[in-house]
Enzyme design. Structure first.
Site, mmCIF file in Angstrom:
data_model
loop_
_atom_site.group_PDB
_atom_site.id
_atom_site.type_symbol
_atom_site.label_atom_id
_atom_site.label_comp_id
_atom_site.label_asym_id
_atom_site.label_seq_id
_atom_site.Cartn_x
_atom_site.Cartn_y
_atom_site.Cartn_z
ATOM 1 N N LYS A 53 -31.783 122.346 53.143
ATOM 2 C CA LYS A 53 -30.970 122.264 54.571
ATOM 3 C C LYS A 53 -29.471 122.918 53.995
ATOM 4 O O LYS A 53 -29.079 123.813 55.139
ATOM 5 C CB LYS A 53 -30.535 121.111 54.794
ATOM 6 C CG LYS A 53 -32.009 120.379 55.504
ATOM 7 C CD LYS A 53 -31.771 118.853 55.856
ATOM 8 C CE LYS A 53 -33.389 118.357 56.344
ATOM 9 N NZ LYS A 53 -33.348 117.067 56.827
ATOM 10 N N GLN A 97 -29.865 111.819 55.400
ATOM 11 C CA GLN A 97 -31.159 112.077 54.856
ATOM 12 C C GLN A 97 -31.797 110.444 54.783
ATOM 13 O O GLN A 97 -31.446 109.809 53.932
ATOM 14 C CB GLN A 97 -31.145 112.867 53.731
ATOM 15 C CG GLN A 97 -32.607 113.320 53.332
ATOM 16 C CD GLN A 97 -33.275 114.211 54.169
ATOM 17 O OE1 GLN A 97 -32.536 115.088 54.881
ATOM 18 N NE2 GLN A 97 -34.660 114.486 54.194
ATOM 19 N N ASP A 120 -30.137 114.843 64.294
ATOM 20 C CA ASP A 120 -31.469 114.267 64.182
ATOM 21 C C ASP A 120 -32.098 113.758 65.324
ATOM 22 O O ASP A 120 -33.249 113.978 65.369
ATOM 23 C CB ASP A 120 -31.125 113.111 62.947
ATOM 24 C CG ASP A 120 -31.865 113.661 61.609
ATOM 25 O OD1 ASP A 120 -32.651 114.606 61.616
ATOM 26 O OD2 ASP A 120 -31.373 113.060 60.652
HETATM 27 N N1 LUD Z 1 -34.156 112.208 57.228
HETATM 28 C C1 LUD Z 1 -35.730 114.001 57.301
HETATM 29 N N2 LUD Z 1 -36.377 112.583 55.994
HETATM 30 C C2 LUD Z 1 -37.655 112.749 55.448
HETATM 31 N N3 LUD Z 1 -41.356 121.134 53.141
HETATM 32 C C3 LUD Z 1 -36.999 115.909 56.607
HETATM 33 C C4 LUD Z 1 -38.749 117.489 55.569
HETATM 34 C C5 LUD Z 1 -38.574 119.727 54.864
HETATM 35 N N4 LUD Z 1 -32.677 112.133 58.402
HETATM 36 C C6 LUD Z 1 -33.354 112.684 58.131
HETATM 37 O O1 LUD Z 1 -36.155 116.467 56.385
HETATM 38 O O2 LUD Z 1 -35.446 115.393 59.527
HETATM 39 C C7 LUD Z 1 -35.174 114.544 58.652
HETATM 40 N N5 LUD Z 1 -33.967 113.806 58.882
HETATM 41 N N6 LUD Z 1 -36.926 114.772 57.068
HETATM 42 N N7 LUD Z 1 -38.356 116.337 55.984
HETATM 43 C C8 LUD Z 1 -38.982 114.969 55.951
HETATM 44 C C9 LUD Z 1 -38.355 113.875 56.563
HETATM 45 C C10 LUD Z 1 -35.523 112.991 56.785
HETATM 46 C C11 LUD Z 1 -39.929 117.569 54.813
HETATM 47 C C12 LUD Z 1 -40.352 118.719 54.325
HETATM 48 C C13 LUD Z 1 -39.611 119.634 54.431
HETATM 49 C C14 LUD Z 1 -38.056 118.702 55.493
HETATM 50 C C15 LUD Z 1 -40.341 121.060 53.671
HETATM 51 O O3 LUD Z 1 -39.548 121.927 53.748
HETATM 52 C C16 LUD Z 1 -42.028 122.260 52.630
HETATM 53 C C17 LUD Z 1 -43.163 122.551 53.309
HETATM 54 O O4 LUD Z 1 -43.760 121.845 53.901
HETATM 55 O O5 LUD Z 1 -43.748 123.717 53.150
HETATM 56 C C18 LUD Z 1 -42.364 121.924 51.224
HETATM 57 C C19 LUD Z 1 -41.189 121.495 50.414
HETATM 58 C C20 LUD Z 1 -41.719 120.859 48.927
HETATM 59 O O6 LUD Z 1 -41.566 119.887 48.795
HETATM 60 O O7 LUD Z 1 -42.176 121.700 48.052
#
Ligand code: LUD
Ligand code: NAP
Length: 282
Positions: A53, A97, A120
Site C-alpha cells: 500500500k 490494517q 476503508d
Molecule cells: N484491513 C484489508 N485486512 C486484510 N494480494 C487488505 C489484501 C492486498 N483495514 C483493512 O488490504 O483493505 C483492508 N483494510 N485487507 N487485503 C486483505 C484485507 C485489511 C489482500 C491481498 C492483497 C490486500 C494483494 O495484493 C496479492 C494478489 O492477490 O495478487 C497477493 C499478495 C501476496 O500475498 O503475495
C-alpha cells in the site's frame, strides 16, 4: 470453453494510472493527498499488504506514512495515535490494517477514525450510507470487485448474483453494491443448506469464504462470471483462492485468478478513495 481471465493486476494498473492523473490535478490546485496506514503487530500477510500500500501511494504521488506498532501496544495507545492522525491536515485517509491483536477492540478502533478519513469505509455510519445509497466510501475490496465487473463489460442489472460469505469487510458490502446495481442478490454463509444449488443459480458468483478451492466447477453455471476474493496460503506456500480455478474455468465466461485478481484491486481502490477524500476536503 475456457473462461476469459479478468486480470486484476492489469486493471489495477489502469486504475492507478487514472489516480496518478487525479493526484497531479489536485496538486496543481495545492492539495497533496495523504494517507496514514497503521499496522499493529507482525502478521506476515499484513506486513506485505501494508508495504504494498505504501509503495502504491508513492508510485501515484500520494503522501504516505506507515505507523508500525508492536503487538503489545495497548488499546489506549492505538486510539491516541488515531486521534492524532484525525487532527493532522496532511492526512486525508487513515487505515488501520486488520486483523488487530486480540486484546484490542476492533470496533472501538474503527469508531475512532474520523468519518471523512475512513477510506476503508468500515465505520457504521459509512456502512449505513452504503445501505441507503447515500454518499459514502466504498470498502476497497468490494469496490475492486465492482470495477472488475465493469471492466469486463458486465452489467449486474437483472442478473442473479450469489455472494458466498457475509463478513462486514467483503460479503455484506459487495452484496449491497451488487444490489445497488440492480442485481438480484443471494448471500450464502456457513449455515446455507445447499450451497452448491445456490451457487449454480448465479450469473455472477462472488466467493469470499476463506476456504481454499471450496467452490468447484460443478457448482458453477455455464457462462457465469466468477470473482474469487479468497486468499489462502497452503502449507506448501502456494497461494490459492476460494475457487478451484481449473475446474471453474471450464464453466465460467470470466474468472479472476489468485494471485493477480481481487488483491491488487483492493490496493488500487484504496488509492482512489484517498484521492476522493482529498477532493471532498477542498
Ligand atoms: N484491513 C484489508 N485486512 C486484510 N494480494 C487488505 C489484501 C492486498 N483495514 C483493512 O488490504 O483493505 C483492508 N483494510 N485487507 N487485503 C486483505 C484485507 C485489511 C489482500 C491481498 C492483497 C490486500 C494483494 O495484493 C496479492 C494478489 O492477490 O495478487 C497477493 C499478495 C501476496 O500475498 O503475495
Ligand atoms: P471471514 O470474515 O472469515 O468470513 C467468511 C465468511 O464465509 C463467513 O460469512 C462465513 O459464514 C462464510 N463461510 C465459512 N465457511 C463456509 C462454508 N463452508 N460455506 C459457506 N460459507 C462459509 O472472511 P473475510 O474477511 O470475508 O475473507 C474471506 C476471504 O477473502 C479470505 O480468504 C480472505 O483472506 C480474503 N480476503 C481477500 C481480500 C482481497 O483483497 N483479495 C480482502 C479481504 C479478504 P458465517 O458468517 O456463517 O460464519
Amino acid at each position: 470453453m475456457a473462461a476469459q481471465i479478468l486480470d486484476g493486476k492489469q486493471i489495477a494498473a489502469e486504475v492507478r494510472e487514472g489516480v496518478k492523473k487525479e493526484v497531479e490535478e489536485l496538486k496543481s490546485k495545492g492539495i497533496h493527498p495523504g494517507l496514514a496506514v497503521v499496522l499493529v503487530g507482525d502478521n506476515p500477510a499484513s506486513q506485505v499488504y501494508v508495504r504494498n500500500k505504501h509503495k502504491a501511494c508513492e508510485e501515484v504521488g500520494i503522501y504516505s506514512e506507515v505507523h508500525r506498532l508492536p503487538g503489545t501496544t495497548s488499546q489506549e495507545e492505538l486510539l491516541a495515535l488515531i486521534r492524532k492522525l484525525n487532527e493532522d491536515p496532511k492526512l486525508h485517509g487513515i487505515l488501520v490494517q486488520l486483523p488487530l491483536p486480540d486484546h484490542i477492540d476492533e470496533k472501538k478502533v474503527i469508531d475512532t477514525i474520523a468519518l471523512d478519513k475512513d477510506v476503508d469505509g468500515f465505520s457504521p455510519s459509512n456502512v449505513g450510507n452504503l445501505v441507503i445509497g447515500d454518499k459514502c466510501f466504498y470498502p476497497c475490496t468490494p469496490y475492486g470487485c465492482m470495477v472488475l465487473l465493469e471492466k469486463a463489460g458486465i452489467d449486474p442489472k437483472g442478473k442473479k448474483a450469489v455472494v458466498v460469505g457475509r463478513s462486514n469487510i467483503v460479503g455484506k458490502p459487495v452484496a449491497l453494491m451488487l444490489l445497488a446495481r440492480h442485481a438480484t442478490v443471494t448471500i450464502c454463509h456457513s449455515r446455507t443448506k445447499d450451497l452448491a444449488a445456490e451457487c449454480r443459480q448465479a450469473d455472477i458468483l462472488v466467493a469470499a469464504v476463506g476456504k481454499p478451492e471450496m467452490i468447484t466447477g460443478d457448482m458453477i453455471k455455464e457462462g457465469a462470471v466468477v470473482i474469487d476474493v479468497g486468499i489462502n496460503r497452503l502449507d506448501n506456500g502456494k497461494l490459492v483462492g476460494d475457487v478451484h480455478f481449473e475446474s471453474a474455468r471450464e464453466k465460467a465466461s470470466w474468472i479472476t485468478p489468485v494471485p493477480g485478481g481481487v488483491g491488487p484491486m483492493t490496493i488500487a481502490m484504496l488509492l482512489k478513495n484517498t484521492v476522493e477524500a482529498a477532493r471532498r476536503r477542498c
